[in-house]
Design an enzyme around this catalytic site. Sequence first.
Site, PDB file in Angstrom:
ATOM      1  N   GLY A  52      19.317  65.550  41.829  1.00 26.98           N
ATOM      2  CA  GLY A  52      18.329  64.319  41.945  1.00 26.98           C
ATOM      3  C   GLY A  52      19.184  63.406  41.216  1.00 26.98           C
ATOM      4  N   SER A  54      20.911  62.578  37.460  1.00 28.46           N
ATOM      5  CA  SER A  54      21.142  63.485  36.546  1.00 28.46           C
ATOM      6  C   SER A  54      20.848  62.735  35.240  1.00 28.46           C
ATOM      7  CB  SER A  54      22.607  64.069  36.481  1.00 28.46           C
ATOM      8  OG  SER A  54      23.418  62.903  36.366  1.00 28.46           O
ATOM      9  N   CYS A  85      23.868  70.349  42.096  1.00 24.20           N
ATOM     10  CA  CYS A  85      24.208  68.905  42.416  1.00 24.20           C
ATOM     11  C   CYS A  85      23.992  68.276  40.882  1.00 24.20           C
ATOM     12  CB  CYS A  85      23.508  68.286  43.498  1.00 24.20           C
ATOM     13  SG  CYS A  85      24.590  66.647  43.923  1.00 24.20           S
ATOM     14  N   ARG A 113      30.790  63.240  37.856  1.00 27.89           N
ATOM     15  CA  ARG A 113      29.822  62.806  38.673  1.00 27.89           C
ATOM     16  C   ARG A 113      30.347  61.879  39.963  1.00 27.89           C
ATOM     17  NH1 ARG A 113      25.981  59.341  35.693  1.00 27.89           N
ATOM     18  NH2 ARG A 113      24.440  59.578  37.411  1.00 27.89           N
ATOM     19  N   ILE A 141      25.688  65.546  48.337  1.00 24.85           N
ATOM     20  CA  ILE A 141      25.006  64.279  48.377  1.00 24.85           C
ATOM     21  C   ILE A 141      25.389  63.823  47.166  1.00 24.85           C
ATOM     22  CG2 ILE A 141      22.976  62.888  48.547  1.00 24.85           C
ATOM     23  CD1 ILE A 141      21.455  65.274  50.287  1.00 24.85           C
ATOM     24  N   ARG A 142      26.260  62.529  47.331  1.00 23.82           N
ATOM     25  CA  ARG A 142      26.751  61.771  46.016  1.00 23.82           C
ATOM     26  C   ARG A 142      27.014  63.110  45.084  1.00 23.82           C
ATOM     27  NH1 ARG A 142      24.410  58.299  42.955  1.00 23.82           N
ATOM     28  NH2 ARG A 142      22.575  58.905  43.083  1.00 23.82           N
ATOM     29  N   HIS A 178      23.782  71.140  47.907  1.00 21.19           N
ATOM     30  CA  HIS A 178      22.359  71.548  47.875  1.00 21.19           C
ATOM     31  C   HIS A 178      21.935  72.628  48.841  1.00 21.19           C
ATOM     32  CE1 HIS A 178      20.848  67.757  46.081  1.00 21.19           C
ATOM     33  NE2 HIS A 178      22.376  66.991  46.444  1.00 21.19           N
ATOM     34  N   GLU A 180      19.415  74.076  49.068  1.00 22.72           N
ATOM     35  CA  GLU A 180      17.916  74.052  49.560  1.00 22.72           C
ATOM     36  C   GLU A 180      17.603  73.094  50.723  1.00 22.72           C
ATOM     37  OE1 GLU A 180      19.533  72.444  47.063  1.00 22.72           O
ATOM     38  OE2 GLU A 180      18.588  70.666  47.022  1.00 22.72           O
TER      39      GLU A 180
END
Length: 197
Positions: A52, A54, A85, A113, A141-142, A178, A180
């Site tokens: 999400g 951080s 992540c 990051r 993702i990022r 990720h 999930e």
Amino acid sequence: MKIGVLAIQGAISEHYSMIKKTFSELGINGEIILVKNKNDIKEIDGLIIPGGESTTISRLMFKTGIHEKVLERVENKDLSIMGTCAGSVLLAKKIKNQQNVKTLQLMDMEIERNAFGRQRESFEIDVDINGFDTPFHAVFIRAPIIRKTWGDCKPLSKINRDTIVAAHQDNLVALAFHPELTNDTRMHKYFLKIIKK
Ligand code: GLN
């Protein structure tokens, strides 16, 4: 077995579904708790900190006092954690080039990051994970990069020869990607296995 998913912000429902699927594949009659306040921490055997943002997750984790309960239990070695992540950022002892995100400082690693830069903000590749027979399809993702590990923290997966994207220390696991967001429950199974019962 009771697994908590930190339900502050990010990919919460995706982890919830994956743990449910993992329980059913393993025939475990487990329970999943959405962790929203510090009292939820004493109930669980394992905690997932989702991806999400951080900065947001960190701020609220410290504000609610959840961090204190987590640290107490990890110190007693009776809580396992998987951070994915943004969640992996929160497990690191050090964040490269940044002082403004407070972390739990649990894993002997330095993380950077958004380390893949703008051009590669999101991508999917197959990665080799130590101990897995076949590659794992990883969604980034990022994503952060684990720049270095020391002490008891060991790389679990590398891409491009030396870029660490997963690490393991005792009963803690950090993933830059990720798991999930796929149908592959192997990472969640790996996590359930490191939970000390
Ligand atoms: N870049 C985000 C951060 O450091 C993490 C992105 C993610 O969790 N998908 O907060």
